[in-house]
Design a protein around this motif. Structure first.
Motif, PDB file in Angstrom:
ATOM      1  N   CYS A  79     -13.701   2.234  -2.008  1.00  0.00           N
ATOM      2  CA  CYS A  79     -13.584   2.011  -0.556  1.00  0.00           C
ATOM      3  C   CYS A  79     -14.814   2.527   0.208  1.00  0.00           C
ATOM      4  CB  CYS A  79     -12.335   2.744  -0.064  1.00  0.00           C
ATOM      5  SG  CYS A  79     -12.155   2.676   1.707  1.00  0.00           S
ATOM      6  N   GLN A 110       0.827  -1.210   0.000  1.00  0.00           N
ATOM      7  CA  GLN A 110       0.000   0.000   0.000  1.00  0.00           C
ATOM      8  C   GLN A 110       0.862   1.262   0.000  1.00  0.00           C
ATOM      9  OE1 GLN A 110      -3.565  -0.328   2.113  1.00  0.00           O
ATOM     10  NE2 GLN A 110      -4.030   1.852   2.110  1.00  0.00           N
ATOM     11  N   HIS A 159     -14.083   5.556   2.514  1.00  0.00           N
ATOM     12  CA  HIS A 159     -14.065   6.836   1.802  1.00  0.00           C
ATOM     13  C   HIS A 159     -15.489   7.268   1.433  1.00  0.00           C
ATOM     14  CE1 HIS A 159     -12.090  10.143  -0.089  1.00  0.00           C
ATOM     15  NE2 HIS A 159     -12.870   9.983  -1.150  1.00  0.00           N
ATOM     16  N   ASP A 187      -7.178   2.381  -3.167  1.00  0.00           N
ATOM     17  CA  ASP A 187      -8.169   2.823  -4.148  1.00  0.00           C
ATOM     18  C   ASP A 187      -9.413   3.369  -3.434  1.00  0.00           C
ATOM     19  OD1 ASP A 187      -9.886   3.292  -6.166  1.00  0.00           O
ATOM     20  OD2 ASP A 187      -9.825   1.274  -7.030  1.00  0.00           O
ATOM     21  N   PRO A 188      -9.428   4.680  -3.163  1.00  0.00           N
ATOM     22  CA  PRO A 188     -10.570   5.260  -2.427  1.00  0.00           C
ATOM     23  C   PRO A 188     -11.876   5.166  -3.207  1.00  0.00           C
ATOM     24  CG  PRO A 188      -9.108   6.992  -3.226  1.00  0.00           C
ATOM     25  CD  PRO A 188      -8.418   5.696  -3.519  1.00  0.00           C
ATOM     26  N   ILE A 238      -1.356   7.155   3.716  1.00  0.00           N
ATOM     27  CA  ILE A 238      -2.179   6.764   4.869  1.00  0.00           C
ATOM     28  C   ILE A 238      -2.548   5.283   4.702  1.00  0.00           C
ATOM     29  CG2 ILE A 238      -4.364   7.551   3.799  1.00  0.00           C
ATOM     30  CD1 ILE A 238      -5.286   8.365   6.656  1.00  0.00           C
ATOM     31  N   MET A 239      -2.520   4.570   5.830  1.00  0.00           N
ATOM     32  CA  MET A 239      -2.875   3.145   5.802  1.00  0.00           C
ATOM     33  C   MET A 239      -4.329   2.991   6.258  1.00  0.00           C
ATOM     34  SD  MET A 239      -0.136   1.707   4.676  1.00  0.00           S
ATOM     35  CE  MET A 239       0.222   3.180   3.738  1.00  0.00           C
ATOM     36  N   CYS A 240      -4.925   1.862   5.921  1.00  0.00           N
ATOM     37  CA  CYS A 240      -6.360   1.689   6.177  1.00  0.00           C
ATOM     38  C   CYS A 240      -6.696   1.710   7.672  1.00  0.00           C
ATOM     39  CB  CYS A 240      -6.857   0.402   5.536  1.00  0.00           C
ATOM     40  SG  CYS A 240      -6.793   0.490   3.735  1.00  0.00           S
TER      41      CYS A 240
HETATM   42 FE1  SF4 Z   1      -9.986   3.351   2.058  1.00  0.00          FE
HETATM   43 FE2  SF4 Z   1      -8.655   4.880   3.707  1.00  0.00          FE
HETATM   44 FE3  SF4 Z   1      -7.727   2.462   3.041  1.00  0.00          FE
HETATM   45 FE4  SF4 Z   1      -7.704   4.420   1.289  1.00  0.00          FE
HETATM   46  S1  SF4 Z   1      -6.557   4.336   3.193  1.00  0.00           S
HETATM   47  S2  SF4 Z   1      -8.394   2.346   0.901  1.00  0.00           S
HETATM   48  S3  SF4 Z   1      -9.590   5.533   1.809  1.00  0.00           S
HETATM   49  S4  SF4 Z   1      -9.572   2.931   4.209  1.00  0.00           S
END
Ligand code: SF4
Length: 372
Positions: free
Chosen positions: A305, A295, A308, A301-302, A334-336
């Motif tokens: 998601c 990642q 998001h 992939d927002p 940013i991680m999930c």
């Molecule tokens: Fe979804 Fe947030 Fe992960 Fe991106 S970082 S895939 S917006 S949960």
């Protein structure tokens, strides 16, 4: 594939293509010009800016009338078959924005009769009880008691019935069958029901004894009811109701529509406790990669998601912050886990406050209800 989706008030299935739906239903897009016009009455709601409310029927006409001093009423509703989840709240929060912006009277219908007729497992006593439970969530959203009339169909039927049967006489079975996909197995109550759902479009006109425009903010799945109403309204001596249509709030599973029937694991109810909400968001479907390393390298992939989507639909009203979350996701910054935590904090802040207001709503219930 997109041709295979189904959207009716009683069934949503397949992958909904909202562009195709505009053509299929014959509605109009809320375009830039209309958005610019709406912005003149007050700050645009995020759901308009983000095209969540994206389609309409006769919104421009309703605004023309409003500008001439002919104010519209609002109509929305709830089929009380169980607890309220966040997906239900979305169009209601928008209805509140409309009430505040246009100082519009809101007729809020609780269709205990409909849910009784459509759900074999529910008794009328249960749908009525859910009606009163759900009313607490509605009131907690902060509607103005002077401008809001809440009613259960079974408790307001004396007022509504003469108009309902005038509507019913103009609707034939073949229309019902074509619009709702009913067949010979549907009970006659469900076939009749759309006549009842027609009446609140005219309640303000009935009360004021003159034609008053009505605007209905709703999920686009509800449009078929009001297509029928629009066809018969003028013949009954009323204006056709205007509509504002929302896309359907997705579930945390990433499916089309958050639904009570899609399972308790993916649906956040307004009465859920902190631990439950955290768990549900923790289990949400994301557009993340299989590993943190991947990642960081490839980004998430927002667009697919559900986390998001939640931010977009309801929980991140600030456009700049939303865009930053989107970009950070795409860039692998940013991680999930962190992203879900951020969403959880916002959802819980909202729910904690909502639950406090919901508890207080019991004291003012009678300020909102009308009965025969
Ligand atoms: Fe979804 Fe947030 Fe992960 Fe991106 S970082 S895939 S917006 S949960």
């Amino acid at each position: 594939m997109t041709d295979e989706f189904v959207v009716t008030p009683y069934k949503v299935s397949g992958e909904v293509d909202y562009e195709v739906l505009i053509e299929r239903f014959g509605t109009k897009r809320i375009d830039e010009q209309l958005l610019a016009r709406l912005a003149k009455y007050g700050p645009l709601h995020p759901m308009l800016r983000r095209q969540i409310f994206y389609s309409h029927r006769d919104l421009d006409w309703v605004l023309d009338e409003y500008d001439k001093g002919n104010r519209f009423s609002l109509y929305t509703g709830r089929g009380p078959s169980g607890p309220i989840h966040l997906g239900h709240m979305m169009p209601w929060a928008f209805a509140k924005y409309l009430q505040d912006t246009f100082k519009a009277k809101l007729w809020f219908q609780l269709t205990d009769d409909e849910k009784f007729m459509f759900y074999d497992q529910l008794t009328l006593e249960e749908t009525k009880r859910w009606g009163y439970e759900n009313a607490l969530d509605i009131i907690a959203l902060g509607f103005d008691p002077k401008l809001t009339r809440l009613f259960l169909d079974t408790e307001y039927i004396k007022t509504m019935y003469p108009t309902a049967i005038k509507a019913a006489k103009r609707i034939n079975f073949s229309t019902i069958r074509a619009v709702f996909g009913f067949d010979n197995q549907n009970n006659v109550g469900s076939i009749f029901f759309t006549s009842i759902q027609t009446v609140p479009c005219f309640l303000e006109s009935m009360e004021q004894k003159r034609k008053v425009p009505c605007l209905i903010p709703c999920g686009i799945d509800q449009d078929p009811h009001f297509r029928i109403t629009r066809d018969i309204a003028e013949g009954m001596g009323y204006y056709k109701p205007a509509l504002l249509h929302a896309k359907l709030m997705p579930s945390l599973q990433g499916a089309n529509k958050m639904s009570t029937s899609s399972g308790n694991e993916t649906t956040i109810f307004t009465v859920d406790d902190r631990k439950t909400v955290k768990k549900k968001i923790g289990n949400a479907f994301t557009g993340g990669r299989v590993s943190v390393e991947e990642q960081k390298k490839l980004g998430g992939d927002p667009d697919v998601c559900s986390v998001h989507q939640y931010n977009t639909y309801f929980f991140e009203p600030d456009d700049k912050k939303l865009a930053k979350l989107y970009d950070d996701c795409r860039a692998g910054r940013i991680m999930c886990g962190e992203c879900k935590n951020l969403l959880f904090e916002k959802v819980w802040a909202f729910l904690e406050e909502h639950q406090r207001k919901r508890a207080k709503a019991k004291d003012v219930l009678e300020d909102f209800f009308v009965r025969d």
